[in-house]
Design an enzyme around this catalytic site. Sequence first.
Site, PDB file in Angstrom:
ATOM      1  N   SER A  32       0.830  -1.210   0.000  1.00  0.00           N
ATOM      2  CA  SER A  32       0.000   0.000   0.000  1.00  0.00           C
ATOM      3  C   SER A  32       0.866   1.263   0.000  1.00  0.00           C
ATOM      4  CB  SER A  32      -0.914   0.008   1.224  1.00  0.00           C
ATOM      5  OG  SER A  32      -1.601   1.242   1.320  1.00  0.00           O
ATOM      6  N   LEU A  33       0.436   2.255  -0.778  1.00  0.00           N
ATOM      7  CA  LEU A  33       1.110   3.546  -0.811  1.00  0.00           C
ATOM      8  C   LEU A  33       0.487   4.532   0.174  1.00  0.00           C
ATOM      9  CD1 LEU A  33       1.575   4.000  -4.665  1.00  0.00           C
ATOM     10  CD2 LEU A  33       3.222   3.134  -3.004  1.00  0.00           C
ATOM     11  N   SER A  34      -0.556   4.115   0.873  1.00  0.00           N
ATOM     12  CA  SER A  34      -1.260   5.022   1.782  1.00  0.00           C
ATOM     13  C   SER A  34      -0.362   5.622   2.857  1.00  0.00           C
ATOM     14  CB  SER A  34      -2.448   4.308   2.427  1.00  0.00           C
ATOM     15  OG  SER A  34      -3.436   4.011   1.472  1.00  0.00           O
ATOM     16  N   LYS A  88     -14.560  -4.438   4.696  1.00  0.00           N
ATOM     17  CA  LYS A  88     -15.389  -3.262   4.455  1.00  0.00           C
ATOM     18  C   LYS A  88     -16.839  -3.426   4.907  1.00  0.00           C
ATOM     19  CE  LYS A  88     -12.809  -1.180   0.642  1.00  0.00           C
ATOM     20  NZ  LYS A  88     -12.893  -0.623  -0.727  1.00  0.00           N
ATOM     21  N   ASP A 124     -14.586   5.660  -1.625  1.00  0.00           N
ATOM     22  CA  ASP A 124     -14.255   4.994  -2.888  1.00  0.00           C
ATOM     23  C   ASP A 124     -14.998   5.624  -4.064  1.00  0.00           C
ATOM     24  OD1 ASP A 124     -12.433   3.140  -1.903  1.00  0.00           O
ATOM     25  OD2 ASP A 124     -13.968   1.624  -1.501  1.00  0.00           O
ATOM     26  N   VAL A 240      -9.623   0.329 -12.603  1.00  0.00           N
ATOM     27  CA  VAL A 240      -9.408   0.553 -11.173  1.00  0.00           C
ATOM     28  C   VAL A 240      -8.054   0.017 -10.707  1.00  0.00           C
ATOM     29  CG1 VAL A 240     -11.869   0.573 -10.613  1.00  0.00           C
ATOM     30  CG2 VAL A 240     -10.578  -1.565 -10.435  1.00  0.00           C
TER      31      VAL A 240
END
Length: 302
Positions: A32-34, A88, A124, A240
């Site tokens: 993840s780049l978060s 989620k 999202d 996506v």
Amino acid sequence: MPQPEPGEPSAHRLPRDTQLLVGLIGAGIQRSLSPTLHEEEARHHGLRLHYQLIDLERTGSGVEALPGLIQAARTMGFAGLNITYPCKQAVIPLLDELSDEARSMGAVNTVVFRDGRLIGHNTDGSGWTWGFRRALPQADLREVVLLGAGGAGAAIAHAVLRLGAAHLVLVDREPARSEVLAASLNLLHGAGRARVEADIAVALREATGLVHATPTGMDKLPGLPVAAELLRPSLWVAEVVYFPLDTELLKTARLRGCATVDGGGMAVGQAVGAFELFTGFTPDATRMEAHFRRLVAARTDA
């Protein structure tokens, strides 16, 4: 109500120089780049933010670990959490409140801890819209085909209809899932605006655009999700997947004359929304996107 300018505090802003703890709960999230995106943007706003990856795969855990993880985050003073696969939907019963967006989608990707309450949001759909509008502001939305009706697909389905698409055609390998989504879309956005089609070739005959929302094309699952001959110049194609940014679908679509949108826009857009929810500061979306694309390019070149 006037909107704050990029970089200016919004209604729930945190004091500058605040130390902030946030994170991401999901499975297989080590790439993840978060963390880098959020930490760097926070620095520009005078915030000291640490973004922690909480990877269920690292401990062999599943969604059953969620209650303990949420409680631990609350105890440790987290300001919020991003939530991804497979959590989620499972996180919803653990929350005190849902935004309208999260409630309509039945999924949460961002949880804000505020005044002792846990509030679930979903960025999202808004993230996809942000990226799509920047890339194809004049796109023909008369009939849009959505390939993939899972979590990301469901969020995009709502976003496409909110953008004004006249008709949305859902194609998924699980027809029952498509039917449930179509029913909820028609209930919320107007009867007859969404329908299900089992055959992608049939679905694309009258389509003006295609949104691809399945894992096909990712580094770990390379391939083309639709036959090349189904793509034509009058069709725009939105992706996506963002690892890689230039998927086989996008390469093929461009060769066949289609306008295209890569998956980076949605990735950045949802992070922009989450950052503001966590901090109260409106991020500089252009700066975050430039940072994101530098990170992806560096990883590709490595």
